[in-house]
Scaffold this active site. Structure first.
Site: not given
Length: 310
Positions: A67, A106, A121
């Site tokens: 991520c 994250h 996202d």
């Protein structure tokens, strides 16, 4: 090195480059469905959040990323198009520990359009929203799944966030809401995430995240994830977690996750075989990979899933 046209070709996007909500939505979806989530570099080298290196990795070399990598690259893409975009740091929910991570585990993005903030996202190990959503409290649906954003207490002992956070949750197949992560609204610097990566991979960290094999593919209505020797499958109203039984079965699902990315698939299969194969499997040459892995009885309440089902 950075070229928007090369990036667009990589994700199969043929639309305009204008800072509108429609463009944001289309590019988010294209990236999430085209670029796999994978932690292979984290297992064998140091992750570096530099635009040119990430462009070379994801675009030129047609690889995936975690991520932090995907969103650092995507941040650059959105800036080049003309979006007002910033980084947000999030604390992942750790279900086996019943707590959130203590440092950023994250990264997501916030885009401002016409005085409204939108959350982005496009890269997460588990199933989450892949199209932008307004940063407001309430429920929303994407790809057959229900999500919600709610106010939540701050993270006790967490680094970098003062006061309360917001939490992103997904309704599971059993109807229960499950937290995915908490995040603060304050914009962060990419260097803060590099510091988290260096800490998590350092000798003083007790975190296993940088030593965990994670490979995931977002599908239009589902998600396939391999975490070490666990297979997690998710479709609307249907979820399962079970252990991969052998090299043959692991190879079938890793090939599916990395479809169109043959070098990534070969590398992931090698790592899986070295780390998780039984002695007999490891000693033998890797078997041919059939279209569907042979099924054996699965654990109770964890139905077997064949790669051909996906």
């Amino acid at each position: 090195m950075f070229r928007l046209d090369s990036y667009a070709q990589r994700i199969g996007y043929a639309g305009p480059f204008t800072p509108t909500l429609d463009v944001l939505r289309d590019i988010c979806r294209a990236h999430a469905l085209s670029v796999p989530f994978e932690s292979l570099d984290a297992l064998e080298s140091r992750l570096v959040l530099e635009d040119d290196l990430l462009f070379a990795k994801v675009v030129a070399d047609r690889r995936g990323g975690a991520c932090f990598e995907n969103h650092t690259l995507f941040h650059r893409v959105l800036r080049e198009i003309g979006f007002d975009v910033s980084f947000l740091g999030a604390y992942m929910w750790r279900p086996h520990h019943g707590e959130y991570s203590r440092v950023f585990a994250h990264m997501l993005l916030k885009v401002r359009l016409k005085e409204a903030d939108w959350l982005v996202d496009v890269s997460f190990s588990h199933d989450t929203f892949i199209e932008p959503v307004p940063h407001t409290y309430g429920e929303f649906e994407q790809r057959g799944w229900d999500f919600r954003i709610a106010a939540a207490p701050g993270v006790e002992g967490g680094e970098g966030v003062e006061g309360d956070c917001d939490v992103v949750e997904r309704r599971g197949a059993d109807g229960q809401w499950v937290p995915l992560y908490k995040f603060g609204g304050e914009p962060r610097r990419v260097g803060e995430f590099q510091e988290c990566l260096d800490y998590l991979s350092g000798p003083d960290s007790r975190s296993q995240i940088m030593n965990t094999l994670i490979c995931a593919r977002t599908l239009p209505e589902g998600k396939l994830t391999v975490i070490n020797d666990l297979l997690i499958t998710a479709r609307p109203g249907e979820e399962s977690v079970r252990r991969l039984r052998n090299v043959e079965e692991a190879s079938a699902f890793l090939d599916l996750i990395f479809e169109g990315h043959a070098p990534l698939s070969a590398r992931a299969r090698r790592i899986w075989r070295e780390r998780f194969a039984q002695d007999g499997d490891r000693a033998a040459a890797e078997p041919p990979r059939p279209a569907a892995a042979a099924e054996k009885p699965a654990a109770p309440n964890a139905p077997a899933v064949a790669a051909s089902d996906w």
